[in-house]
Enzyme design. Sequence first.
Site: not given
Length: 333
Positions: A127, A152
Amino acid sequence: MKILVTGAAGFIGFYVSSRLLEQGHQVVGLDNLNDYYDVSLKEARLAQLTAQDNFEFSRTDLSDREAMAALFQNHQFDRVVHLAAQAGVRYSLDNPMAYVDSNLTGMVTILEGCRQTKVPHLVYASSSSVYGMNKKVPFSEADAVDHPISLYAATKKSNELMAHTYSHLYGIPTTGLRFFTVYGPWGRPDMAAFKFTKKILAGEPIDVYNYGKLSRDFTYIDDIVEGVLRVMEAIPSADAERDCDRPDRSTAPYALYNIGNHQPVELLTFIQTLEKALGVEANLNMMPMQPGDVYTTYADTDNLRDAVGFSPDTSLADGLQRFADWYRSFYQI
């Protein structure tokens, strides 16, 4: 080929599986169909996949070690495309253990499966959030990513480190893809395009964080899928003589690529473009910055272009119009 796609009922996994099936591959799609967002949307995606002959579905949780080991032993996968994860930055503030189970334990079960059955290439989703507090733009794979600002993001960086370790120790070719703000038809309801569209059409105000002073490298789903499919065939190789003076270089069969549109868009511009696509004006609720958010994302895609001859280029206006048309059709508005 026989290809495992994890997160097959998810946004990107659905599209990747569909394209692979179109190309004649056999796809085993894995998903646990959790309720992080509307399960009926996942089921609608999955229904399109299960209607095809070359698709087999496995409702399995990544953290189930025995089930994952059995899945790999029962199939000899030519490729693994690992897209399943507990997504979302803000959700990680309230539900950290979901990220440990899915993103950390789940990554290890995938790596172990690849090791035990000698999978020729693992491609997995990282990501843009790994860039965290980095100030230099555009973000390059050569940049250090030592300051994540959400759990995350930390799990995604951990995935890259785990993959490198397995590439180094066991010679497993792994490629990590740092996705930048993916949007498009069938998208995730917790992402801006979907969330804003729902509220705009309902006449409800939309929350605009940091008073609109944010920018994102919005990347259309078709471009993401094209990048994934091309990278699948660009298998990294080991090279004991390779210069390893950058985070994205290794003597191991290991690679990292950004997949982004290389065109950051200010949030207010994004909203104006969406308003035009919908033909409806939005009511804005200006909000302060949220914990875990970054001010900008901006992808340097030179390495991707050099490796596979492709970089995303779908315009925001085109992509949002396609999304708006799909949304009205799917929800019969």
